[in-house]
Write a protein that holds these residues in place. Structure first.
Motif, PDB file in Angstrom:
ATOM      1  N   LYS A 237       0.772  -1.104  -0.018  1.00 12.51           N
ATOM      2  CA  LYS A 237      -0.090   0.108  -0.029  1.00 12.51           C
ATOM      3  C   LYS A 237       0.910   1.286   0.190  1.00 12.51           C
ATOM      4  O   LYS A 237       0.459   2.170  -0.888  1.00 12.51           O
ATOM      5  N   TYR A 238       2.058   1.409   0.872  1.00  9.80           N
ATOM      6  CA  TYR A 238       2.753   2.566   0.832  1.00  9.80           C
ATOM      7  C   TYR A 238       3.943   2.362   0.044  1.00  9.80           C
ATOM      8  O   TYR A 238       4.800   3.130   0.071  1.00  9.80           O
ATOM      9  N   ASP A 239       4.239   1.157  -0.690  1.00 12.58           N
ATOM     10  CA  ASP A 239       4.995   1.234  -1.806  1.00 12.58           C
ATOM     11  C   ASP A 239       6.492   1.139  -1.097  1.00 12.58           C
ATOM     12  O   ASP A 239       7.476   2.017  -1.597  1.00 12.58           O
ATOM     13  N   ILE A 240       6.902   0.633   0.055  1.00 16.25           N
ATOM     14  CA  ILE A 240       7.929   0.591   0.594  1.00 16.25           C
ATOM     15  C   ILE A 240       8.912  -0.195   0.179  1.00 16.25           C
ATOM     16  O   ILE A 240       8.857  -1.641  -0.122  1.00 16.25           O
ATOM     17  N   ARG A 241       9.975   0.323  -0.418  1.00 15.78           N
ATOM     18  CA  ARG A 241      11.103  -0.248  -1.000  1.00 15.78           C
ATOM     19  C   ARG A 241      12.481  -0.389  -0.484  1.00 15.78           C
ATOM     20  O   ARG A 241      13.375  -0.773  -1.198  1.00 15.78           O
ATOM     21  N   GLY A 242      12.433   0.214   0.858  1.00 19.82           N
ATOM     22  CA  GLY A 242      13.458   0.168   1.562  1.00 19.82           C
ATOM     23  C   GLY A 242      13.244   0.336   2.795  1.00 19.82           C
ATOM     24  O   GLY A 242      12.499   1.168   3.401  1.00 19.82           O
ATOM     25  N   VAL A 243      14.191  -0.494   3.840  1.00 19.29           N
ATOM     26  CA  VAL A 243      14.008  -0.301   5.143  1.00 19.29           C
ATOM     27  C   VAL A 243      15.376   0.010   5.945  1.00 19.29           C
ATOM     28  O   VAL A 243      16.096  -0.692   5.522  1.00 19.29           O
ATOM     29  N   PHE A 244      15.251   1.174   6.760  1.00 14.58           N
ATOM     30  CA  PHE A 244      16.448   1.471   7.753  1.00 14.58           C
ATOM     31  C   PHE A 244      16.127   1.107   9.125  1.00 14.58           C
ATOM     32  O   PHE A 244      15.285   1.857   9.624  1.00 14.58           O
TER      33      PHE A 244
ATOM     34  N   ALA B 211      11.140  -7.171   6.270  1.00 10.47           N
ATOM     35  CA  ALA B 211      11.762  -6.688   4.932  1.00 10.47           C
ATOM     36  C   ALA B 211      12.431  -7.739   4.132  1.00 10.47           C
ATOM     37  O   ALA B 211      12.406  -7.686   2.813  1.00 10.47           O
ATOM     38  N   VAL B 212      13.364  -8.623   4.815  1.00  3.74           N
ATOM     39  CA  VAL B 212      13.763  -9.852   4.073  1.00  3.74           C
ATOM     40  C   VAL B 212      12.772 -10.770   3.269  1.00  3.74           C
ATOM     41  O   VAL B 212      12.986 -10.994   2.360  1.00  3.74           O
ATOM     42  N   ASP B 213      11.846 -11.060   4.045  1.00  2.00           N
ATOM     43  CA  ASP B 213      10.926 -11.902   3.442  1.00  2.00           C
ATOM     44  C   ASP B 213      10.160 -11.513   2.375  1.00  2.00           C
ATOM     45  O   ASP B 213       9.565 -12.163   1.282  1.00  2.00           O
ATOM     46  N   PHE B 214      10.034 -10.016   2.314  1.00  2.00           N
ATOM     47  CA  PHE B 214       9.204  -9.422   1.085  1.00  2.00           C
ATOM     48  C   PHE B 214      10.082  -8.922   0.141  1.00  2.00           C
ATOM     49  O   PHE B 214       9.754  -8.288  -0.777  1.00  2.00           O
ATOM     50  N   GLY B 215      11.385  -9.246   0.316  1.00  2.00           N
ATOM     51  CA  GLY B 215      12.522  -8.960  -0.897  1.00  2.00           C
ATOM     52  C   GLY B 215      12.980  -7.246  -0.829  1.00  2.00           C
ATOM     53  O   GLY B 215      13.200  -6.760  -1.854  1.00  2.00           O
ATOM     54  N   VAL B 216      12.406  -6.768   0.510  1.00  2.00           N
ATOM     55  CA  VAL B 216      13.003  -5.386   0.261  1.00  2.00           C
ATOM     56  C   VAL B 216      14.134  -5.030   0.776  1.00  2.00           C
ATOM     57  O   VAL B 216      14.678  -5.558   1.910  1.00  2.00           O
ATOM     58  N   PRO B 217      15.102  -4.105   0.125  1.00  2.00           N
ATOM     59  CA  PRO B 217      16.542  -3.913   0.707  1.00  2.00           C
ATOM     60  C   PRO B 217      16.501  -3.549   2.323  1.00  2.00           C
ATOM     61  O   PRO B 217      15.606  -2.645   2.325  1.00  2.00           O
ATOM     62  N   LEU B 218      17.307  -4.012   2.904  1.00  2.00           N
ATOM     63  CA  LEU B 218      17.379  -3.899   4.288  1.00  2.00           C
ATOM     64  C   LEU B 218      18.621  -3.394   4.750  1.00  2.00           C
ATOM     65  O   LEU B 218      19.719  -3.972   4.509  1.00  2.00           O
ATOM     66  N   PHE B 219      18.838  -2.256   5.563  1.00  2.00           N
ATOM     67  CA  PHE B 219      20.059  -1.686   6.168  1.00  2.00           C
ATOM     68  C   PHE B 219      19.749  -1.801   7.640  1.00  2.00           C
ATOM     69  O   PHE B 219      19.023  -1.071   8.238  1.00  2.00           O
ATOM     70  N   MET B 220      20.449  -2.569   8.376  1.00  2.00           N
ATOM     71  CA  MET B 220      20.318  -2.854   9.844  1.00  2.00           C
ATOM     72  C   MET B 220      21.742  -2.467  10.532  1.00  2.00           C
ATOM     73  O   MET B 220      21.469  -2.886  11.733  1.00  2.00           O
ATOM     74  N   GLU B 221      22.778  -2.153   9.907  1.00  5.50           N
ATOM     75  CA  GLU B 221      23.960  -1.732  10.452  1.00  5.50           C
ATOM     76  C   GLU B 221      24.333  -0.282  10.347  1.00  5.50           C
ATOM     77  O   GLU B 221      24.363   0.169   9.216  1.00  5.50           O
ATOM     78  N   PRO B 222      24.610   0.526  11.338  1.00  8.59           N
ATOM     79  CA  PRO B 222      24.333   1.911  11.181  1.00  8.59           C
ATOM     80  C   PRO B 222      25.524   2.477  10.374  1.00  8.59           C
ATOM     81  O   PRO B 222      25.250   3.436   9.513  1.00  8.59           O
ATOM     82  N   GLN B 223      26.900   1.948  10.340  1.00 14.16           N
ATOM     83  CA  GLN B 223      27.658   2.785   9.489  1.00 14.16           C
ATOM     84  C   GLN B 223      27.594   2.603   7.938  1.00 14.16           C
ATOM     85  O   GLN B 223      27.769   3.339   7.272  1.00 14.16           O
ATOM     86  N   THR B 224      27.372   1.258   7.468  1.00 14.93           N
ATOM     87  CA  THR B 224      26.759   1.100   6.350  1.00 14.93           C
ATOM     88  C   THR B 224      25.415   1.561   5.834  1.00 14.93           C
ATOM     89  O   THR B 224      25.433   2.077   4.604  1.00 14.93           O
ATOM     90  N   ALA B 225      24.703   1.672   6.598  1.00 13.11           N
ATOM     91  CA  ALA B 225      23.654   2.336   6.269  1.00 13.11           C
ATOM     92  C   ALA B 225      23.576   3.801   6.002  1.00 13.11           C
ATOM     93  O   ALA B 225      23.242   4.360   4.994  1.00 13.11           O
ATOM     94  N   MET B 226      24.402   4.419   6.725  1.00 16.69           N
ATOM     95  CA  MET B 226      24.763   5.942   6.530  1.00 16.69           C
ATOM     96  C   MET B 226      25.633   5.974   5.358  1.00 16.69           C
ATOM     97  O   MET B 226      25.518   7.098   4.583  1.00 16.69           O
ATOM     98  N   LEU B 227      26.550   5.228   4.726  1.00 18.94           N
ATOM     99  CA  LEU B 227      27.527   5.139   3.860  1.00 18.94           C
ATOM    100  C   LEU B 227      26.579   4.951   2.531  1.00 18.94           C
ATOM    101  O   LEU B 227      26.531   5.955   1.614  1.00 18.94           O
ATOM    102  N   PHE B 228      25.810   4.121   2.651  1.00 16.11           N
ATOM    103  CA  PHE B 228      24.704   3.809   1.517  1.00 16.11           C
ATOM    104  C   PHE B 228      23.842   5.147   1.143  1.00 16.11           C
ATOM    105  O   PHE B 228      23.586   5.423   0.010  1.00 16.11           O
ATOM    106  N   ALA B 229      23.187   5.664   2.173  1.00 17.01           N
ATOM    107  CA  ALA B 229      22.535   6.547   2.194  1.00 17.01           C
ATOM    108  C   ALA B 229      23.164   7.927   1.451  1.00 17.01           C
ATOM    109  O   ALA B 229      22.875   8.613   0.792  1.00 17.01           O
TER     110      ALA B 229
END
Length: 501
Positions: free
Chosen positions: A426-433, A454-472
């Motif tokens: 419904k909300y077109d969620i395509r990424g989870v931080f 997020a994993v089960d729905f095939g949505v990219p998941l960022f769950m580690e702080p440093q890599t999440a900030m780097l990818f952002a």
């Protein structure tokens, strides 16, 4: 043949051998090696390129089987694998390490943990990929975790050490000959210390280490090579901890494996030198090259090695990184800087899709740090729709962000997976931080539900702080994409000048 028994540990992300399995496969491996050794009338056996199991049987091959083990003496391997002996040798050569103590009882462990302060790390000897290594954050957890660790390797001591939060981890891959360092590579981790090196993003050459740190790391590698009289490949992890009073950051060794690591091919490609070729020459004692400092060469590129996870293969496991390895593969890409290399590497991961501007991004996790706010500051100008599962996260992001943003709180049915899937659609969620500090304690924990689905729905998941900030940061600099071939897409030979291996 005896079947392999795997046990799923709900507090981790993986399945582990039980003690009987470990002993069985060591016995089977020993017998097969000795059979082949005798059949081929071999002049020697190599134990430093086959992972952990050959290390476990090295001493037995030499003392019981009378095999000629090439390279580092198995007695020295034992001094690196046995945590008590390892720590004592580091102390003797003046190489720093986190405060530690051999466990003799739960009461003694509780006393030590209180002295150094939580969190602490429980670490057995002779284990694979961090099995039974655990970060303990409270006295209540200590007894159960210690008992679990002691079951992994009862014939070897279990050591408890101070776990230093917020530190940076450094990987050293090296080759030595008769205790002399021949070549080495220094890679830095993007993730915070405490993430298993097999799950970490490696950066080579390091993007954030000064020359003083590089020189000190080399000196430590030289001391370790000499102390263990290493011949052949070795891999070492060091943590860099800032001095709270502003002094020189401390460098503390946390592990050293006297064998080739999974990063050997990576450092060979990046530095244009075949590390295993040099290691082979050292093992057989022929044409051993003179010591060379590959890290002294200035390069106009760097490369990142990122992990590939298969979270979907462990139904219900919490996608959360810790001291136990969870990844099942890795990719590496080059770039002219960290953003370019990481952007290319992560998009090389299987089934990874970059969220496009205008789509929905869901946020959750720790609010006492600035992690989520930093991610939002990078993403807000790109036009994403921002969502949270509760009001607390919404208010935090809207208050802490440098931009004027609107975060919408959405319904989050934690107990109904089908309904939650419809919410994502419904909300077109395509990424989870979701940047939490610890695993979810129950299956009803909102952060656990967010990560797991997020994993089960095939949505990219960022769950580690440093890599999440780097990818952002990567998204901020690389979106929208230019037309044609992106600048980061180049041949490997273009980076290293066409030098073949």
């Amino acid at each position: 043949m005896r079947s392999m028994i795997l046990k799923y540990n709900p507090e981790t992300t993986s399945t582990d051998f039980d003690e009987a399995d470990r002993l069985y496969f060591e016995e089977l491996s020993y017998e097969r090696v000795m059979d082949i050794y005798g059949l081929e009338n071999a002049s020697g056996v190599v134990v430093s390129v086959g992972g952990q199991l050959p290390q476990n049987i090295a001493l037995r091959l030499q003392e019981t089987g009378k095999a000629n083990v090439l390279g580092t003496d198995p007695r020295d391997i034992d001094k690196a694998e046995d945590r008590q002996k390892f720590s004592e040798i580091l102390d003797s050569i003046g190489v720093d390490q986190p405060a530690w103590k051999e466990l003799t009882s739960v009461e003694a462990a509780e006393k030590f943990a209180q002295e150094v302060g939580y969190p602490v790390l429980v670490r057995p000897s002779y284990v694979l990929s961090g099995a039974a290594m655990t970060v303990i954050r409270s006295q209540e957890d200590l007894k159960d975790k210690l008992e679990a660790a002691s079951n992994v390797s009862p014939d070897h001591p279990v050591v408890i050490s101070k776990f230093i939060e917020g530190a940076q981890e450094i990987d050293v891959d090296g080759v030595a000959s008769k205790g002399e360092l021949i070549i080495h590579a220094v890679s830095e981790h993007v993730e915070q210390a405490g993430v298993h090196s097999g799950d970490a993003t490696l950066v080579l050459p390091p993007a954030n280490l000064d020359q003083d740190t590089m020189d000190r790391v080399k000196e430590i590698a030289q001391k370790v090579a000499k102390a263990w009289n290493i011949t052949g490949p070795f891999n070492m992890q060091i943590i860099r901890a800032e001095d709270p009073e502003g002094g020189v950051p401390a460098l503390k060794v946390i592990e050293c494996n006297l064998r080739a690591s999974r990063s050997f091919p990576f450092v060979s490609k990046v530095l244009g030198t075949n590390f295993i070729d040099v290691a082979t020459k050292a093992l057989v004692g022929k044409d051993v090259p003179q010591p060379t400092d590959l890290m002294a060469v200035k390069r106009d590129y760097l490369a990142t090695k990122v992990p590939q996870f298969s979270w979907t293969r462990l139904a219900g496991a919490d996608p959360f990184l810790g001291v136990e390895m969870a990844s099942t593969g890795e990719m590496a890409c080059f770039g002219k800087n960290l953003v370019e290399a990481y952007w290319a590497s992560l998009q090389s991961a299987m089934n990874f899709r970059v969220p496009e501007p205008g789509e929905g991004i869901l946020f959750g996790g720790e609010l006492s740090k600035n992690w989520l706010a930093t991610v939002v500051d990078y993403l807000a100008p790109l036009g994403y729709k921002l969502y949270a599962a509760d009001v607390e996260v919404k208010e935090y992001l809207e208050t802490k962000s440098k931009h004027k943003i609107n975060v919408e709180v959405i319904e989050f049915p934690k107990e109904d997976k089908r309904a939650l899937r419809e919410v994502f659609k419904k909300y077109d969620i395509r990424g989870v931080f979701n940047l939490a500090q610890a695993r979810g304690k129950t299956v009803m924990d909102v952060d656990y539900v967010m990560r797991r689905n997020a994993v089960d729905f095939g949505v990219p998941l960022f769950m580690e702080p440093q890599t999440a900030m780097l990818f952002a940061q990567c998204m901020s600099e690389k979106l929208p994409r230019p037309e044609g071939i992106p600048s980061e897409v180049r041949r490997w030979s273009d980076f290293i000048g066409g030098k073949p291996l």
